[in-house]
Write an enzyme that holds these catalytic residues in place. Structure first.
Site, PDB file in Angstrom:
ATOM      1  N   HIS A 188      -6.351  -7.623 -16.532  1.00 45.75           N
ATOM      2  CA  HIS A 188      -5.981  -6.679 -15.482  1.00 45.75           C
ATOM      3  C   HIS A 188      -6.050  -5.260 -16.012  1.00 45.75           C
ATOM      4  O   HIS A 188      -5.819  -5.020 -17.198  1.00 45.75           O
ATOM      5  CB  HIS A 188      -4.580  -6.977 -14.949  1.00 45.75           C
ATOM      6  N   HIS A 199      -4.411  -1.519 -15.590  1.00 45.39           N
ATOM      7  CA  HIS A 199      -3.274  -0.751 -15.081  1.00 45.39           C
ATOM      8  C   HIS A 199      -3.758   0.619 -14.619  1.00 45.39           C
ATOM      9  O   HIS A 199      -4.562   1.259 -15.315  1.00 45.39           O
ATOM     10  CB  HIS A 199      -2.253  -0.484 -16.189  1.00 45.39           C
TER      11      HIS A 199
HETATM   12  P1  5GP Z   1       0.518  -6.466 -19.268  1.00 45.99           P
HETATM   13  O1  5GP Z   1       1.781  -6.172 -20.016  1.00 45.99           O
HETATM   14  O2  5GP Z   1       0.129  -7.922 -19.404  1.00 45.99           O
HETATM   15  O3  5GP Z   1      -0.613  -5.542 -19.576  1.00 45.99           O
HETATM   16  O4  5GP Z   1       0.845  -6.183 -17.753  1.00 45.99           O
HETATM   17  C1  5GP Z   1       1.359  -7.123 -16.886  1.00 45.99           C
HETATM   18  C2  5GP Z   1       1.932  -6.363 -15.735  1.00 45.99           C
HETATM   19  O5  5GP Z   1       2.207  -7.282 -14.697  1.00 45.99           O
HETATM   20  C3  5GP Z   1       3.242  -5.651 -16.049  1.00 45.99           C
HETATM   21  O6  5GP Z   1       3.101  -4.278 -15.749  1.00 45.99           O
HETATM   22  C4  5GP Z   1       4.252  -6.332 -15.162  1.00 45.99           C
HETATM   23  O7  5GP Z   1       5.186  -5.420 -14.658  1.00 45.99           O
HETATM   24  C5  5GP Z   1       3.386  -6.907 -14.073  1.00 45.99           C
HETATM   25  N1  5GP Z   1       3.892  -8.102 -13.452  1.00 45.99           N
HETATM   26  C6  5GP Z   1       4.482  -9.172 -14.054  1.00 45.99           C
HETATM   27  N2  5GP Z   1       4.778 -10.109 -13.151  1.00 45.99           N
HETATM   28  C7  5GP Z   1       4.354  -9.631 -11.957  1.00 45.99           C
HETATM   29  C8  5GP Z   1       4.387 -10.156 -10.646  1.00 45.99           C
HETATM   30  O8  5GP Z   1       4.849 -11.239 -10.401  1.00 45.99           O
HETATM   31  N3  5GP Z   1       3.849  -9.377  -9.674  1.00 45.99           N
HETATM   32  C9  5GP Z   1       3.319  -8.150  -9.915  1.00 45.99           C
HETATM   33  N4  5GP Z   1       2.807  -7.482  -8.883  1.00 45.99           N
HETATM   34  N5  5GP Z   1       3.291  -7.627 -11.134  1.00 45.99           N
HETATM   35  C10 5GP Z   1       3.805  -8.358 -12.140  1.00 45.99           C
END
Ligand code: 5GP
Length: 145
Positions: free
Chosen positions: A107, A109
């Site tokens: 993903h 951001h």
């Molecule tokens: P990472 O830390 O893997 O780069 O980002 C994962 C992102 O997913 C985090 O910013 C977290 O807040 C978001 N996130 C985690 N669980 C969920 C969810 O159930 N729904 C949404 N919309 N975002 C989520």
């Protein structure tokens, strides 16, 4: 989970793609889905994911799907900037738990940043210039090789 491993079909973003979990959707087409981050680092924090690429990270996604994701990232970043008028905007992507990844479906951001924000991910010290130059030379060479 870290950089290497198996894609888990039960990760939360896979569930969102399949409609098994809800999201605040911002954009969707055949290949890409964009939605609001549920635990935002700032007002307007968005996420953009591929729908047809079961890739945990940037090492696993194919170029065509990555390009489709990035086209949406740019469009959505423009919309975020136009609508929310942040002072800056981060576009970020993490690979592996030690790099900050918590959801193992690739993903991007989009994090608008406002004056006075405390940055979530920010180096506290500037690196040594000579070290940076050496690193730059190595990477340029590697890219051209
Ligand atoms: P990472 O830390 O893997 O780069 O980002 C994962 C992102 O997913 C985090 O910013 C977290 O807040 C978001 N996130 C985690 N669980 C969920 C969810 O159930 N729904 C949404 N919309 N975002 C989520």
């Amino acid at each position: 989970m870290s950089l290497h491993g198996q894609y888990d079909e039960q990760n939360i973003f896979a569930k969102i793609i399949r409609g098994e979990a809800p999201c605040y959707k911002l954009y969707e087409d055949e290949d890409v889905l964009a939605f609001l981050d549920l635990f935002p680092q700032s007002y307007g924090h968005c996420l953009v994911i591929p729908k047809n690429a079961p890739a945990r990270n940037i090492l696993e996604i194919d170029d065509a799907n990555l390009a489709k994701v990035m086209a949406v990232v740019r469009r959505l970043t423009q919309a975020v900037v136009d609508e929310l008028q942040p002072a800056g905007v981060q576009v970020a992507q993490f690979n592996g738990a030690p790099a900050g990844q918590t959801v193992f479906h690739i993903h991007m951001h989009i994090v608008p940043r406002y004056e006075g924000d405390t940055l979530g991910i920010h180096a506290s010290q500037q690196a040594d210039a000579a070290q940076l130059q050496a690193l730059q030379a190595r990477l340029v060479k590697r890219l051209q090789g």
